[in-house]
Design an enzyme around this catalytic site. Structure first.
Site, mmCIF file in Angstrom:
data_model
loop_
_atom_site.group_PDB
_atom_site.id
_atom_site.type_symbol
_atom_site.label_atom_id
_atom_site.label_comp_id
_atom_site.label_asym_id
_atom_site.label_seq_id
_atom_site.Cartn_x
_atom_site.Cartn_y
_atom_site.Cartn_z
ATOM 1 N N SER A 1 -0.070 -0.118 -2.487
ATOM 2 C CA SER A 1 0.814 0.859 -3.227
ATOM 3 C C SER A 1 1.906 1.456 -2.451
ATOM 4 O O SER A 1 1.058 1.805 -1.499
ATOM 5 C CB SER A 1 0.408 0.978 -4.565
ATOM 6 O OG SER A 1 -0.045 -0.423 -5.470
ATOM 7 N N HIS B 1 3.394 -6.589 -5.250
ATOM 8 C CA HIS B 1 2.643 -7.546 -4.273
ATOM 9 C C HIS B 1 3.903 -8.388 -4.356
ATOM 10 O O HIS B 1 3.744 -9.400 -4.424
ATOM 11 C CB HIS B 1 0.878 -7.459 -4.517
ATOM 12 C CG HIS B 1 0.099 -6.685 -4.158
ATOM 13 N ND1 HIS B 1 -0.117 -6.152 -3.375
ATOM 14 C CD2 HIS B 1 -0.144 -5.469 -6.246
ATOM 15 C CE1 HIS B 1 -0.963 -4.649 -3.796
ATOM 16 N NE2 HIS B 1 -0.900 -5.100 -5.047
ATOM 17 N N HIS C 1 -7.141 -9.677 -3.766
ATOM 18 C CA HIS C 1 -7.817 -8.862 -4.052
ATOM 19 C C HIS C 1 -8.686 -10.236 -4.611
ATOM 20 O O HIS C 1 -8.177 -11.222 -5.067
ATOM 21 C CB HIS C 1 -7.653 -8.125 -5.607
ATOM 22 C CG HIS C 1 -6.350 -6.823 -4.705
ATOM 23 N ND1 HIS C 1 -5.253 -7.613 -4.977
ATOM 24 C CD2 HIS C 1 -6.937 -6.003 -4.363
ATOM 25 C CE1 HIS C 1 -4.172 -6.814 -4.654
ATOM 26 N NE2 HIS C 1 -4.924 -5.499 -4.508
ATOM 27 N N TYR D 1 -10.325 -9.608 -7.775
ATOM 28 C CA TYR D 1 -9.934 -9.718 -9.075
ATOM 29 C C TYR D 1 -8.926 -10.527 -9.256
ATOM 30 O O TYR D 1 -9.455 -10.857 -10.089
ATOM 31 C CB TYR D 1 -9.810 -8.109 -9.520
ATOM 32 C CG TYR D 1 -8.434 -7.718 -9.272
ATOM 33 C CD1 TYR D 1 -6.289 -8.425 -9.518
ATOM 34 C CD2 TYR D 1 -8.480 -6.582 -8.461
ATOM 35 C CE1 TYR D 1 -6.323 -7.794 -8.561
ATOM 36 C CE2 TYR D 1 -7.227 -5.625 -8.333
ATOM 37 C CZ TYR D 1 -5.872 -6.279 -8.652
ATOM 38 O OH TYR D 1 -4.825 -6.009 -7.888
ATOM 39 N N GLU D 2 -8.598 -11.139 -8.390
ATOM 40 C CA GLU D 2 -7.248 -12.056 -8.687
ATOM 41 C C GLU D 2 -8.267 -13.373 -8.591
ATOM 42 O O GLU D 2 -7.523 -14.409 -8.827
ATOM 43 C CB GLU D 2 -6.169 -12.285 -7.603
ATOM 44 C CG GLU D 2 -5.101 -10.485 -7.567
ATOM 45 C CD GLU D 2 -4.306 -10.689 -6.462
ATOM 46 O OE1 GLU D 2 -3.525 -11.517 -6.184
ATOM 47 O OE2 GLU D 2 -4.653 -9.926 -5.254
ATOM 48 N N ALA E 1 -3.933 2.031 -2.878
ATOM 49 C CA ALA E 1 -3.582 3.096 -4.258
ATOM 50 C C ALA E 1 -4.634 3.933 -4.864
ATOM 51 O O ALA E 1 -6.180 2.509 -4.428
ATOM 52 C CB ALA E 1 -2.590 2.490 -5.330
ATOM 53 N N MET F 1 -9.179 -0.474 -5.676
ATOM 54 C CA MET F 1 -9.985 -1.896 -5.835
ATOM 55 C C MET F 1 -9.769 -3.055 -4.622
ATOM 56 O O MET F 1 -9.758 -4.171 -3.990
ATOM 57 C CB MET F 1 -9.559 -3.720 -6.885
ATOM 58 C CG MET F 1 -9.189 -1.523 -7.967
ATOM 59 S SD MET F 1 -8.505 -2.914 -9.062
ATOM 60 C CE MET F 1 -8.888 -1.696 -10.575
ATOM 61 N N SER F 2 -9.768 -2.506 -2.726
ATOM 62 C CA SER F 2 -9.065 -3.367 -1.697
ATOM 63 C C SER F 2 -9.936 -3.005 -0.782
ATOM 64 O O SER F 2 -10.638 -1.960 -0.865
ATOM 65 C CB SER F 2 -7.888 -3.587 -1.941
ATOM 66 O OG SER F 2 -7.239 -2.004 -1.439
ATOM 67 N N ASN G 1 -4.180 8.483 -9.648
ATOM 68 C CA ASN G 1 -4.142 9.166 -11.080
ATOM 69 C C ASN G 1 -5.849 9.759 -10.501
ATOM 70 O O ASN G 1 -5.992 9.148 -9.761
ATOM 71 C CB ASN G 1 -3.855 7.937 -11.746
ATOM 72 C CG ASN G 1 -5.289 6.668 -11.246
ATOM 73 O OD1 ASN G 1 -5.252 5.776 -10.303
ATOM 74 N ND2 ASN G 1 -6.817 6.882 -11.396
ATOM 75 N N HIS H 1 -1.634 1.101 -15.397
ATOM 76 C CA HIS H 1 -1.228 0.341 -14.077
ATOM 77 C C HIS H 1 0.449 0.978 -14.048
ATOM 78 O O HIS H 1 0.912 0.885 -12.931
ATOM 79 C CB HIS H 1 -1.448 -0.801 -14.226
ATOM 80 C CG HIS H 1 -0.459 -1.732 -12.939
ATOM 81 N ND1 HIS H 1 -1.026 -1.292 -11.978
ATOM 82 C CD2 HIS H 1 0.855 -2.678 -12.966
ATOM 83 C CE1 HIS H 1 -0.921 -2.243 -10.650
ATOM 84 N NE2 HIS H 1 0.199 -3.270 -11.482
#
Ligand code: HPA
Length: 272
Positions: free
Chosen positions: A30, A61, A83, A85-86, A113, A211-212, A235, A247
């Site tokens: 990001s 993405h 990711h 989570y996908e 990010a 998360m990556s 954040n 998000h």
């Protein structure tokens, strides 16, 4: 088909389609996606055209492999990453990095990010990653042993190359951006963390959470590729500030900091 065969199939397609040999691979997280649009005469290959290559599903993405040149150096950029989570298994998450490794990259630049845990960080800051904590328990080097990918057991003491971090420090100073370095903790997501989880991460020495990146870095290190990692703090992590996380906020800060982020990365590539 075995994972080895899938990787070699993708590599063989790319060797035919792209005549130049990339030396630097970049995973555009990001905020950095625009870097892909700054290459002169790019060769853009959609992931969907590459045999066996996964296709990302996250908003913001894209899914392109972009070949080009910055400062006389051949680069291959992943515009869009995968990711856990996908729902992808970890070997798919690192597929692109492994393909770039098999194409011969010597350096990998990974960006992401992240939520800031250390209170010296603020949204919009860039944090150079000096080490990570893998809280997910997945490791891409497990499973089928593939000789071309490097040894089964390998060192992670200097996963984030010190020379590249020193180069980054110079670039930050030259651009008048305050240099911050820290430990990145990997949580799977896609829910953001709870305040209790963030308190735990803080006690354990993490400065930022995301998360990556960690699977990609492990895969690169197995192949002996030197790594530079950088987080854009979008954040403050849950409970560090009172504001709920969204998000949209992550995308908004990514957009605003994009220009600074790109300048830093170009400065590093220039000096590699
Ligand atoms: N947590 C996890 N991942 C993130 C965050 C966060 O606070 N911000 C951006 N990516």
């Amino acid at each position: 088909m075995s994972e080895r065969e899938r990787l070699l199939k993708a590599v063989s397609y790319l060797k035919n389609a792209v005549k130049i040999k990339p030396e630097i691979g970049i995973v555009l997280g990001s905020g950095l996606g625009e870097l892909g649009n700054l290459v002169k005469n790019p060769l853009i290959i959609p992931y969907k055209d590459i045999p066996e290559f996964p296709v990302p599903t996250v908003k913001g993405h894209k899914g392109n492999l972009i070949f080009g040149n910055f400062y006389g150096k051949n680069v291959a950029m992943m515009q869009g990453r995968f990711h856990l989570y996908e729902g992808y298994p970890v070997n798919k998450v690192v597929f692109g990095v492994r393909v770039l490794g098999l194409l011969g990259i010597k350096t990998l630049i990974v960006s992401n990010a992240a939520g800031g845990i250390n209170e010296n960080l603020q949204p919009g800051d860039l944090m150079v990653i000096k080490d990570h904590i893998n809280f997910v328990g997945e490791n891409p080097a497990g499973g089928e042993e593939i000789e071309e990918l490097g040894p089964r057991f390998f060192d992670m003491t200097c996963a984030y190359d010190e020379k590249l971090r020193n180069i980054a420090r110079e670039v930050f100073e030259e651009l008048g951006v305050s240099f911050k370095e820290g430990v990145y903790a990997f949580f799977k997501g896609p829910s953001y963390e709870t305040p209790a989880e963030i308190r735990m991460l803080k006690i354990l020495g993490a400065d930022a959470v995301g998360m990556s990146t960690v699977p990609e870095v492990i895969a690169a290190r197995q192949m002996g590729i030197r790594v530079f990692g950088i987080s854009l703090i979008t954040n403050m992590a849950a409970g560090i500030s009172k504001a709920p996380l969204s998000h949209e906020e992550v995308l908004d800060v990514s957009k605003k900091a994009g220009e600074k982020f790109i300048k830093i990365i170009l400065g590093i590539i220039e000096r590699i």
